[in-house]
Design a protein around this motif. Structure first.
Motif, PDB file in Angstrom:
ATOM      1  N   MET A   1       0.846  -1.201   0.000  1.00 19.93           N
ATOM      2  CA  MET A   1       0.000   0.000   0.000  1.00 19.93           C
ATOM      3  C   MET A   1       0.881   1.251   0.000  1.00 19.93           C
ATOM      4  N   LYS A   2       0.532   2.202  -0.886  1.00 20.98           N
ATOM      5  CA  LYS A   2       1.298   3.443  -0.956  1.00 20.98           C
ATOM      6  C   LYS A   2       0.726   4.430   0.058  1.00 20.98           C
ATOM      7  N   ILE A   3       1.553   4.935   0.935  1.00 25.92           N
ATOM      8  CA  ILE A   3       1.068   5.900   1.927  1.00 25.92           C
ATOM      9  C   ILE A   3       1.961   7.142   1.940  1.00 25.92           C
ATOM     10  N   THR A   4       1.435   8.201   2.538  1.00 26.65           N
ATOM     11  CA  THR A   4       2.211   9.416   2.763  1.00 26.65           C
ATOM     12  C   THR A   4       2.233   9.689   4.258  1.00 26.65           C
ATOM     13  N   LEU A   5       3.406   9.993   4.767  1.00 32.62           N
ATOM     14  CA  LEU A   5       3.508  10.514   6.136  1.00 32.62           C
ATOM     15  C   LEU A   5       3.699  12.017   6.028  1.00 32.62           C
ATOM     16  N   SER A   6       2.877  12.767   6.741  1.00 28.81           N
ATOM     17  CA  SER A   6       3.023  14.228   6.782  1.00 28.81           C
ATOM     18  C   SER A   6       3.104  14.646   8.237  1.00 28.81           C
ATOM     19  N   VAL A   7       4.112  15.422   8.577  1.00 26.82           N
ATOM     20  CA  VAL A   7       4.124  16.026   9.908  1.00 26.82           C
ATOM     21  C   VAL A   7       4.171  17.538   9.730  1.00 26.82           C
ATOM     22  N   ILE A   8       3.217  18.194  10.376  1.00 24.02           N
ATOM     23  CA  ILE A   8       3.091  19.648  10.274  1.00 24.02           C
ATOM     24  C   ILE A   8       3.061  20.182  11.697  1.00 24.02           C
ATOM     25  N   LYS A   9       3.960  21.123  11.989  1.00 22.92           N
ATOM     26  CA  LYS A   9       4.030  21.594  13.390  1.00 22.92           C
ATOM     27  C   LYS A   9       4.101  23.112  13.458  1.00 22.92           C
ATOM     28  N   ALA A  10       3.560  23.629  14.561  1.00 24.24           N
ATOM     29  CA  ALA A  10       3.554  25.079  14.743  1.00 24.24           C
ATOM     30  C   ALA A  10       3.540  25.412  16.228  1.00 24.24           C
ATOM     31  N   ASP A  11       4.028  26.595  16.521  1.00 28.93           N
ATOM     32  CA  ASP A  11       3.906  27.190  17.855  1.00 28.93           C
ATOM     33  C   ASP A  11       2.678  28.097  17.797  1.00 28.93           C
ATOM     34  N   ILE A  12       1.619  27.718  18.506  1.00 28.11           N
ATOM     35  CA  ILE A  12       0.398  28.547  18.461  1.00 28.11           C
ATOM     36  C   ILE A  12       0.081  29.132  19.840  1.00 28.11           C
ATOM     37  N   GLY A  13       1.047  29.083  20.724  1.00 22.92           N
ATOM     38  CA  GLY A  13       0.844  29.692  22.035  1.00 22.92           C
ATOM     39  C   GLY A  13       1.310  28.761  23.131  1.00 22.92           C
ATOM     40  N   SER A  14       1.834  29.363  24.204  1.00 24.41           N
ATOM     41  CA  SER A  14       2.319  28.484  25.262  1.00 24.41           C
ATOM     42  C   SER A  14       2.218  29.124  26.638  1.00 24.41           C
ATOM     43  N   ILE A  15       2.431  28.273  27.630  1.00 24.05           N
ATOM     44  CA  ILE A  15       2.251  28.633  29.034  1.00 24.05           C
ATOM     45  C   ILE A  15       3.558  29.187  29.603  1.00 24.05           C
ATOM     46  N   GLY A  16       3.459  30.293  30.302  1.00 27.23           N
ATOM     47  CA  GLY A  16       4.605  30.781  31.064  1.00 27.23           C
ATOM     48  C   GLY A  16       5.787  31.236  30.230  1.00 27.23           C
ATOM     49  N   GLY A  17       5.539  31.805  29.041  1.00 21.95           N
ATOM     50  CA  GLY A  17       6.627  32.161  28.113  1.00 21.95           C
ATOM     51  C   GLY A  17       6.615  31.163  26.964  1.00 21.95           C
ATOM     52  N   HIS A  18       7.765  30.924  26.361  1.00 22.00           N
ATOM     53  CA  HIS A  18       7.843  29.988  25.216  1.00 22.00           C
ATOM     54  C   HIS A  18       8.188  28.594  25.739  1.00 22.00           C
ATOM     55  N   ILE A  19       7.349  28.047  26.621  1.00 26.47           N
ATOM     56  CA  ILE A  19       7.744  26.879  27.412  1.00 26.47           C
ATOM     57  C   ILE A  19       7.075  25.583  26.965  1.00 26.47           C
ATOM     58  N   LYS A  20       5.738  25.554  27.031  1.00 27.84           N
ATOM     59  CA  LYS A  20       5.014  24.362  26.552  1.00 27.84           C
ATOM     60  C   LYS A  20       3.569  24.751  26.249  1.00 27.84           C
ATOM     61  N   PRO A  21       2.932  24.064  25.300  1.00 26.68           N
ATOM     62  CA  PRO A  21       1.576  24.479  24.917  1.00 26.68           C
ATOM     63  C   PRO A  21       0.511  24.093  25.957  1.00 26.68           C
ATOM     64  N   GLY A  22       0.755  23.055  26.721  1.00 25.50           N
ATOM     65  CA  GLY A  22      -0.217  22.625  27.714  1.00 25.50           C
ATOM     66  C   GLY A  22      -1.231  21.638  27.154  1.00 25.50           C
ATOM     67  N   GLU A  23      -1.844  20.890  28.073  1.00 27.28           N
ATOM     68  CA  GLU A  23      -2.727  19.787  27.673  1.00 27.28           C
ATOM     69  C   GLU A  23      -4.014  20.267  27.012  1.00 27.28           C
ATOM     70  N   ARG A  24      -4.588  21.375  27.525  1.00 27.62           N
ATOM     71  CA  ARG A  24      -5.859  21.843  26.943  1.00 27.62           C
ATOM     72  C   ARG A  24      -5.695  22.201  25.475  1.00 27.62           C
ATOM     73  N   LEU A  25      -4.599  22.883  25.182  1.00 29.25           N
ATOM     74  CA  LEU A  25      -4.359  23.310  23.801  1.00 29.25           C
ATOM     75  C   LEU A  25      -4.120  22.096  22.894  1.00 29.25           C
ATOM     76  N   LYS A  26      -3.360  21.142  23.398  1.00 33.30           N
ATOM     77  CA  LYS A  26      -3.120  19.933  22.591  1.00 33.30           C
ATOM     78  C   LYS A  26      -4.423  19.165  22.373  1.00 33.30           C
ATOM     79  N   SER A  27      -5.270  19.151  23.397  1.00 25.95           N
ATOM     80  CA  SER A  27      -6.563  18.462  23.260  1.00 25.95           C
ATOM     81  C   SER A  27      -7.419  19.135  22.200  1.00 25.95           C
ATOM     82  N   ARG A  28      -7.383  20.476  22.161  1.00 23.75           N
ATOM     83  CA  ARG A  28      -8.190  21.187  21.154  1.00 23.75           C
ATOM     84  C   ARG A  28      -7.744  20.801  19.738  1.00 23.75           C
ATOM     85  N   VAL A  29      -6.430  20.746  19.542  1.00 20.78           N
ATOM     86  CA  VAL A  29      -5.900  20.367  18.221  1.00 20.78           C
ATOM     87  C   VAL A  29      -6.262  18.909  17.914  1.00 20.78           C
TER      88      VAL A  29
END
Ligand code: F6R
Ligand code: MG
Ligand code: MG
Length: 367
Positions: A1-29
């Motif tokens: 089977m022919k498949i494509t792997l795509s990984v797309i990443k972005a910084d869309i906001g984080s907690i306490g500075g440029h530290i981590k996005p947090g669980e709520r934000l990851k859950s929304r995505v």
């Protein structure tokens, strides 16, 4: 089977500075991809590395597919709405354009993709780095695919005897994709001559010369080339198919023992050692150190296994200690010499203005 792997990443906001996005934000995505992606994709996996969220997807639509890119873009837009509601820092930071125009390349998010005929068992690695740029993968990729000191398979396995082809991109060229294909082992000095310049020349793809199959794909975005000013580091992702005709997982990981110095760290303007870390971790010392995570999977009929978090192993604790020492040693230099990047990479406007102001005050002494 022919498949494509795509990984797309972005910084869309984080907690306490440029530290981590947090669980709520990851859950929304995650919710957005689950609710809107079922007809398009075969499987997905959401994770974070530092302040970046990565959407890994399998599908059968090929590379650069506008529907796949739009799905990820819209998921990041949905996440950005929540990030704004929550008052997260830098909400929507990497979404540099107002409207989606067919492909996320050139719009802010980093993307790495590869299409291939699935082997009966198909192990692959997904790397994500934070607080650095795509050239961070140059040295480890060079060593894993050309050097028998790291890749013992180059001398032990008949499947790798023909070596690998490197597609290298000149990322300072902004009018299109300026690329060169070079073959290892014949061209390794030419490959090294290019890859030593992490800010300009970046590995884009690597292919097995024996089978012609793709083995590695790296995101090549330089955000400052899109925005024309500093908007955060590029925080690159990489996919690597492993085993058989490709390097073994452990051979691809072996060069990360170095904690080699890369561009990034605080304000994207310093040199710092690349620390191999667990997935979904945080950023800390001096907005760093620059980090790289790696999840190993098998994919079958486009379905992912659970990930194996390969830097989550006691061995890497020892490496992390060493990398911490390297980070402190470099930070002892403060702003001096190699501790801070060259003028072209100092994209925080402040120093440019400062130096221009000072420059006007220089006088040439009369003889
Ligand atoms: C580096 C990075 C951080 C910020 C720093 C200042 O890529 O994201 O080191 O540059 O925290 O951030 P601002 O300018 O947003 O206050
Ligand atoms: Mg950021
Ligand atoms: Mg980041």
């Amino acid at each position: 089977m022919k498949i494509t792997l795509s990984v797309i990443k972005a910084d869309i906001g984080s907690i306490g500075g440029h530290i981590k996005p947090g669980e709520r934000l990851k859950s929304r995505v995650t919710d957005f991809i689950r609710d809107n992606g079922t007809k398009l994709i075969l499987d997905y996996f959401i994770s974070s590395t530092g302040d970046d969220i990565a959407i890994l997807m399998s599908h059968s639509r090929g590379e650069g597919d506008s529907e796949i890119h739009k799905l990820a873009w819209d998921a990041f837009i949905a996440g950005t709405e929540l990030a704004r509601e929550m008052g997260l820092y830098g909400a929507g930071q990497d979404l540099l354009k107002d409207a989606f125009s067919g492909n996320v390349k050139g719009m802010g998010p980093a993307v790495a993709e590869m299409e291939f005929e699935e082997r009966p068992n198909e192990p692959f690695l997904f790397f994500a780095a934070d607080k650095t740029d795509p050239g961070a993968y140059n040295l480890p990729a060079y060593l894993a695919f050309t050097d028998p000191m790291y890749n013992s398979g180059l001398i032990l396995s008949p499947k790798m005897k023909d070596g690998f082809r490197f597609d290298i991109m000149d990322v300072s060229y902004v009018d299109g994709d300026r690329v060169i294909s070079l073959e290892a082992p014949e061209d390794i000095y030419d490959i090294a001559a290019l890859l030593r310049d992490n800010q300009r020349f970046v590995v884009e793809k690597i292919f097995s010369r024996g089978s012609g199959e793709v083995t590695a794909a790296v995101s090549t975005t330089r955000l400052h080339n899109i925005a024309g000013k500093y908007t955060g580091k590029d925080d690159p992702v990489m996919l690597v198919r492993v085993q058989g005709e490709f390097p073994a997982t452990g051979e691809v990981l072996a060069p990360y023992v170095k904690g080699h110095y890369v561009a990034g760290f605080m304000r994207g303007s310093h040199s710092g050692p690349l620390m191999p870390v667990r997935q979904n971790g945080t950023i800390s010392y001096f907005d760093g150190p620059t980090v790289v995570s790696c999840a190993a999977f098998c994919v079958h009929d486009g379905r992912f296994t659970e990930p194996a978090d390969v830097f989550d192993h006691p061995f890497w604790d020892h490496v992390r200690d060493k990398v911490s020492r390297k980070a402190i040693d470099m930070r002892d230099q403060g702003f001096s010499g190699p501790a801070m990047l060259g003028y072209d990479e100092l994209e925080y406007g402040g120093i440019v203005e400062r130096l221009e102001r000072i420059d006007r005050k220089f006088e040439v002494r009369k003889k």
